[in-house]
Write an enzyme that holds these catalytic residues in place. Sequence first.
Site, PDB file in Angstrom:
ATOM      1  N   VAL A  15       0.834  -1.212   0.000  1.00  0.00           N
ATOM      2  CA  VAL A  15       0.000   0.000   0.000  1.00  0.00           C
ATOM      3  C   VAL A  15       0.873   1.268   0.000  1.00  0.00           C
ATOM      4  O   VAL A  15       0.582   2.232  -0.715  1.00  0.00           O
ATOM      5  CB  VAL A  15      -0.976   0.008   1.201  1.00  0.00           C
ATOM      6  CG1 VAL A  15      -1.919   1.195   1.100  1.00  0.00           C
ATOM      7  CG2 VAL A  15      -1.777  -1.287   1.263  1.00  0.00           C
ATOM      8  N   LYS A 200     -12.977  -5.274  10.150  1.00  0.00           N
ATOM      9  CA  LYS A 200     -13.648  -4.265   9.316  1.00  0.00           C
ATOM     10  C   LYS A 200     -15.087  -4.055   9.788  1.00  0.00           C
ATOM     11  O   LYS A 200     -15.584  -2.924   9.837  1.00  0.00           O
ATOM     12  CB  LYS A 200     -13.629  -4.709   7.851  1.00  0.00           C
ATOM     13  CG  LYS A 200     -12.223  -4.725   7.273  1.00  0.00           C
ATOM     14  CD  LYS A 200     -12.187  -5.433   5.926  1.00  0.00           C
ATOM     15  CE  LYS A 200     -10.775  -5.454   5.361  1.00  0.00           C
ATOM     16  NZ  LYS A 200     -10.634  -6.332   4.198  1.00  0.00           N
ATOM     17  N   GLY A 312      -5.037  -4.380  -2.679  1.00  0.00           N
ATOM     18  CA  GLY A 312      -4.080  -4.040  -3.739  1.00  0.00           C
ATOM     19  C   GLY A 312      -3.535  -2.640  -3.528  1.00  0.00           C
ATOM     20  O   GLY A 312      -4.207  -1.780  -2.940  1.00  0.00           O
TER      21      GLY A 312
END
Length: 425
Positions: A15, A200, A312
């Site tokens: 990242v 999350k 990603g």
Amino acid sequence: MKKTVKIGLFGFGCVGQGLYDILQNNTENTGFEAQILKICVKNKEKKREIDASYFTFDKDEILNNSEINLVVELISDAEEAYQIVKKALLSGKNVVTANKKMLALHLEELVRIQKETGTSLLYEAAVCGSIPIIRTLAEYYDNEFLYSVSGIFNGSSNYILSKISNENLSYDVALKQAQKLGFAEADPTLDVAGFDATYKLCLLATQAYGIFINPDEVLRIGINNLKKEDIDFAKNYSVKKENDQNTTNFKVKLVASISRIKSSENNQVLLYVLPVFVDAENPLYNVENENNAVLVEAAFSDKQTFIGKGAGGHPTGSAVLSDISALRFDYQYEYRKTDRNKEKNALGQTLISPTQNVEAEVYLRFENHLSKKELLQNIDFTEILTENENHIIGKIILSELFEKRDFIEKHHIFVALCGEVKAVN
Ligand SMILES: NC(=O)c1ccc[n+]([C@@H]2O[C@H](COP(=O)([O-])OP(=O)(O)OC[C@H]3O[C@@H](n4cnc5c(N)ncnc54)[C@H](OP(=O)(O)O)[C@@H]3O)[C@@H](O)[C@H]2O)c1
């Protein structure tokens, strides 16, 4: 007023490099000015793609640099990330982070520090990569009555499930592919056992309902005990719907969900991360491979689905960029829902709280070493609907599944929701 952002970056992995790349190549002329002054990393031996003068191995070189007004935290170590973020906020620096584990474990304290110091802590990238769900829940859904927020929050497990379902791969081969492509960690437990999705979910619980949830209190069962036969079973599973039509051809998806349980006061929510049989009418049905999706269901806007890349370097970096950009205008998450809960509490009104007192139809597939008798001695069903020598479909109170999660794990039992979920009176 727009500010020039001077960044101290922690982490230059997937990242961190994605963000660096975006800052170099974002050619849209928006007048956006953000400059990375220093990058803190860990491994002194690693070869870096950019000039060595950027790098430091001493976190205080960033944290004590008064020119740096924003810390972007993108490291893989949750405990170290907590120390960095806390120190940065306490020293008056704004922070952008993507670290869901660190946030899920410490959010309440970090929000308090944000308020006390007048700084800003943003974390859009921590939940479902490029999908803009945090700010959407905080701002757009500030007042509307929310029924539920659910979805596919982990790209690696969704990739594995898609490959087994669509290409007939075995679990082990699909997992190896996910690891080779960099979707799954070398130790994939965080993904396939549902930890990542749970972290999350806890962050969304705060933004959706103003409550802080300890990840250990969430009913979490992953896909680590799944076999191809479970996916084949779901494909052929058939249930009668309200209109008397049969639905079949289900897919198995690892679903994270927080939803209001219907009751007189509507003040209870059910949280889980569980494999679920979803049918073709469910928007999650066609969310494949490493994609993520978030479904929001509210009283007036009805159902909305957000689908996008959940991981990603570039997709996640784009969410980080959006937070950096928002900080030029001193944007903060204000936690108005949390504040409203506090006001209600002071007035003695009932608050939103988690419950597992909910009955659900579940599919349990067990291995040869465990007899059905032994299983039934250990797990209480309120009703058995069908059974054979390797699986049972029946109704269970979800608190029972939560209490028996060690037994389920120890005996490699695969569990999936396969039908109705309803409150117990
Ligand atoms: N990958 C994704 O798609 C994705 C998506 C959403 C959120 N996230 C989150 O973003 C964060 C970064 O993930 P990533 O995939 O970029 O990780 P990564 O590729 O493994 O890179 C981790 C980076 O952190 C650095 N690091 C580790 N411990 C450190 C320490 N104690 N001090 C300073 N630097 C340290 C490493 O330094 P070295 O370079 O020296 O090894 C490396 O540059 C994690 O919190 C992750 O959960 C990732």
